[in-house]
Scaffold this active site. Structure first.
Site, PDB file in Angstrom:
ATOM      1  N   HIS A  44      -3.508  -4.927   0.351  1.00 51.92           N
ATOM      2  CA  HIS A  44      -2.963  -5.446   1.605  1.00 51.92           C
ATOM      3  C   HIS A  44      -3.022  -6.979   1.619  1.00 51.92           C
ATOM      4  CE1 HIS A  44      -2.339  -1.793   4.076  1.00 51.92           C
ATOM      5  NE2 HIS A  44      -3.256  -1.283   3.282  1.00 51.92           N
TER       6      HIS A  44
ATOM      7  N   GLU B 121      -1.627  -9.010   3.480  1.00 54.35           N
ATOM      8  CA  GLU B 121      -1.604  -9.593   4.825  1.00 54.35           C
ATOM      9  C   GLU B 121      -2.999  -9.981   5.316  1.00 54.35           C
ATOM     10  OE1 GLU B 121      -1.926  -5.118   5.579  1.00 54.35           O
ATOM     11  OE2 GLU B 121      -0.966  -6.464   4.124  1.00 54.35           O
TER      12      GLU B 121
ATOM     13  N   CYS C  86       0.844  -1.198   0.000  1.00 55.14           N
ATOM     14  CA  CYS C  86       0.000   0.000   0.000  1.00 55.14           C
ATOM     15  C   CYS C  86       0.882   1.252   0.000  1.00 55.14           C
ATOM     16  CB  CYS C  86      -0.982  -0.035   1.166  1.00 55.14           C
ATOM     17  SG  CYS C  86      -2.350   1.146   0.964  1.00 55.14           S
TER      18      CYS C  86
END
Length: 239
Positions: free
Chosen positions: A215, A217, A112
């Protein structure tokens, strides 16, 4: 083979909320996914003078996102949008740390805002506020939870990202108001949103230099997991 040590950059906050002193912050899922993919996460305080010491110990670097922006002066802009918020010490540290890792050809993953900083480091410029510069833009600051997709991206065939995820379309989440704009000769665009916004970059001069605007994650797709697995694999060394 030892477990690769992965530096993860922290966010910084002014006094208030968690503490009446300045404090660092990091979502737990950044560390969780590094561990799950076989790495050992290490949170990095913003100490620009310690870059060389970190460099000696780290096998890879994740430059994280946050609710702030790269200073437009870093990419030669002469104006600054009203929405721009900077965190100068954090950016100085992340810039120096990422440049040092790349110079040593150690893997770097920008996520990001980390992708945006990587883009600038590699010679690119940024859109300072997507709604003002992109016609019919998607909601890149998605209204639904970050654990869900905000839109999809087209993955460019032949790129490192395409070799990692093995698909030409990937569902991604979206939490940004800025984006990569002009590219340098060193930058390869590897993913694009339906409205034309650049969503991923890489630099093939290095062992592993990858930035994604979303993102991973949050692991909302198998591609997110593959990105993290590939990053950790690139960080593995025979120490």
């Amino acid at each position: 083979m030892t477990i690769p040590l992965i530096g993860i950059t922290l966010d910084s906050e002014d006094p208030g909320g968690y503490s009446n002193m300045p404090w660092y912050a990091l979502r737990q899922n950044y560390a969780d996914v590094i561990t799950a993919s076989g790495g050992l996460p290490l949170a990095l305080p913003h100490e620009p003078e310690q870059v060389d010491a970190y460099l000696e110990k780290l096998d890879g670097l994740v430059v994280t996102g946050g609710a702030f922006d790269v200073d437009p002066s870093m990419f030669g802009a002469t104006t600054r949008h009203d929405t721009v918020v900077t965190k100068d010490r954090r950016t100085e540290f992340e810039k120096n740390m990422a440049q040092a890792m790349l110079s040593a050809d150690k893997p770097v993953l920008g996520i990001c805002g980390g992708q945006q900083l990587l883009h600038v480091i590699l010679g690119g410029t940024l859109i300072q506020h997507i709604p003002d510069e992109v016609n019919d833009a998607l909601a890149h600051e998605q209204p639904n939870p970050r654990t869900e997709a905000g839109h999809d991206v087209a993955v460019v065939p032949g790129t490192l990202l395409h070799r990692i995820v093995g698909t030409e379309t990937l569902d991604v989440n979206s939490a940004h108001h800025q984006a990569a704009k002009d590219v340098s000769d060193n930058i390869t665009v590897n993913a694009v949103a339906p409205d034309g916004v650049i969503e991923g970059i890489e630099d093939n001069r290095y062992k592993f230099c990858l930035g994604v605007q979303w993102h991973p994650e949050y692991l909302i797709s198998n591609g997110d997991k593959q990105i993290l697995d590939a990053f950790i694999a690139a960080c593995e060394t025979d120490k």
